[in-house]
Design a protein around this motif. Structure first.
Motif, PDB file in Angstrom:
ATOM      1  N   GLU A  24       3.501 -46.425 -34.076  1.00 44.17           N
ATOM      2  CA  GLU A  24       4.184 -45.134 -34.204  1.00 44.17           C
ATOM      3  C   GLU A  24       5.292 -45.185 -35.250  1.00 44.17           C
ATOM      4  N   ALA A  25       5.828 -46.389 -35.488  1.00 46.44           N
ATOM      5  CA  ALA A  25       6.851 -46.564 -36.519  1.00 46.44           C
ATOM      6  C   ALA A  25       6.229 -46.754 -37.903  1.00 46.44           C
ATOM      7  N   GLY A  26       4.903 -46.796 -37.967  1.00 49.01           N
ATOM      8  CA  GLY A  26       4.225 -46.924 -39.255  1.00 49.01           C
ATOM      9  C   GLY A  26       3.883 -48.352 -39.634  1.00 49.01           C
ATOM     10  N   GLU A  81      -4.668 -36.770 -32.827  1.00 48.34           N
ATOM     11  CA  GLU A  81      -3.692 -36.931 -33.904  1.00 48.34           C
ATOM     12  C   GLU A  81      -3.638 -38.408 -34.243  1.00 48.34           C
ATOM     13  N   PRO A  84       1.563 -42.486 -37.923  1.00 51.99           N
ATOM     14  CA  PRO A  84       2.920 -42.650 -37.393  1.00 51.99           C
ATOM     15  C   PRO A  84       3.540 -41.299 -37.042  1.00 51.99           C
ATOM     16  N   ARG A  85       4.642 -41.337 -36.326  1.00 49.63           N
ATOM     17  CA  ARG A  85       5.297 -40.115 -35.847  1.00 49.63           C
ATOM     18  C   ARG A  85       5.529 -39.080 -36.935  1.00 49.63           C
ATOM     19  N   TRP A  86       6.010 -39.494 -38.068  1.00 53.14           N
ATOM     20  CA  TRP A  86       6.420 -38.539 -39.098  1.00 53.14           C
ATOM     21  C   TRP A  86       5.290 -38.135 -40.047  1.00 53.14           C
ATOM     22  N   ARG A  87       4.126 -38.795 -39.968  1.00 55.06           N
ATOM     23  CA  ARG A  87       3.015 -38.437 -40.859  1.00 55.06           C
ATOM     24  C   ARG A  87       1.722 -38.218 -40.083  1.00 55.06           C
ATOM     25  N   ARG A  88       1.819 -37.786 -38.875  1.00 56.61           N
ATOM     26  CA  ARG A  88       0.600 -37.635 -38.089  1.00 56.61           C
ATOM     27  C   ARG A  88      -0.241 -36.481 -38.617  1.00 56.61           C
ATOM     28  N   ARG A  89      -1.535 -36.635 -38.435  1.00 59.24           N
ATOM     29  CA  ARG A  89      -2.477 -35.606 -38.880  1.00 59.24           C
ATOM     30  C   ARG A  89      -3.494 -35.391 -37.765  1.00 59.24           C
TER      31      ARG A  89
END
Length: 145
Positions: A24-26, A81, A84-89
């Motif tokens: 989740e942190a990438g 989805e 990571p949290r900020w770039r999820r698609r």
């Protein structure tokens, strides 16, 4: 589909929580990614860590432990989805038929057996085609579209 679910023990749950946090942190460890799916009954977003496998330009996720909650939720939702949290698609997800699973399972085992051994219905990278075909119905595989 054959119903099989190898429930993780306490150590596996703790390890999965660490890898889920990293995903989740990438931070991908050996191909791990965060997968989020809505719960069938609660509607809450659930997060699991999966190994993303790319074959001939198509992305696949495998549920080596069998018919897990995330696999049932993904089957019901038809979308998940990823990332990571900020770039999820959001991506559509389609379950693969049993006939197409042996080749994908062989590739999955070649890459991640060290991580999932003991949770893939007794399969190993050296399993025969017959053994893989026999266990394939109990291992959900999804294509991301």
């Amino acid at each position: 589909m054959t119903v099989r679910y190898d429930e993780p023990n306490r150590v596996a749950r703790a390890t999965n929580a660490l890898f889920r946090w990293l995903a989740e942190a990438g931070v991908s460890v050996a191909g791990t990614h965060a997968l989020r799916v809505r719960g069938r009954t609660t509607g809450k977003l659930r997060v699991v860590v999966i190994n993303l496998m790319t074959v001939d330009g198509h992305d696949f996720v495998v549920s080596p432990r069998g018919n897990t909650q995330w696999a049932r939720n993904a089957r019901a939702a038809g979308e998940v989805e990823m990332g990571p949290r900020w770039r999820r698609r959001t991506v559509r997800i389609t379950e693969i038929g049993d006939d197409a699973k042996p080749e994908l399972l062989r590739r999955y085992l070649d890459r991640w057996f060290w991580e999932v051994k003991g949770h893939v219905g007794g399969l190993t990278p050296d399993s025969s085609d017959e053994q893989i075909r026999a266990v394939a119905p109990s291992i959900p595989i999804f294509e991301l579209r």
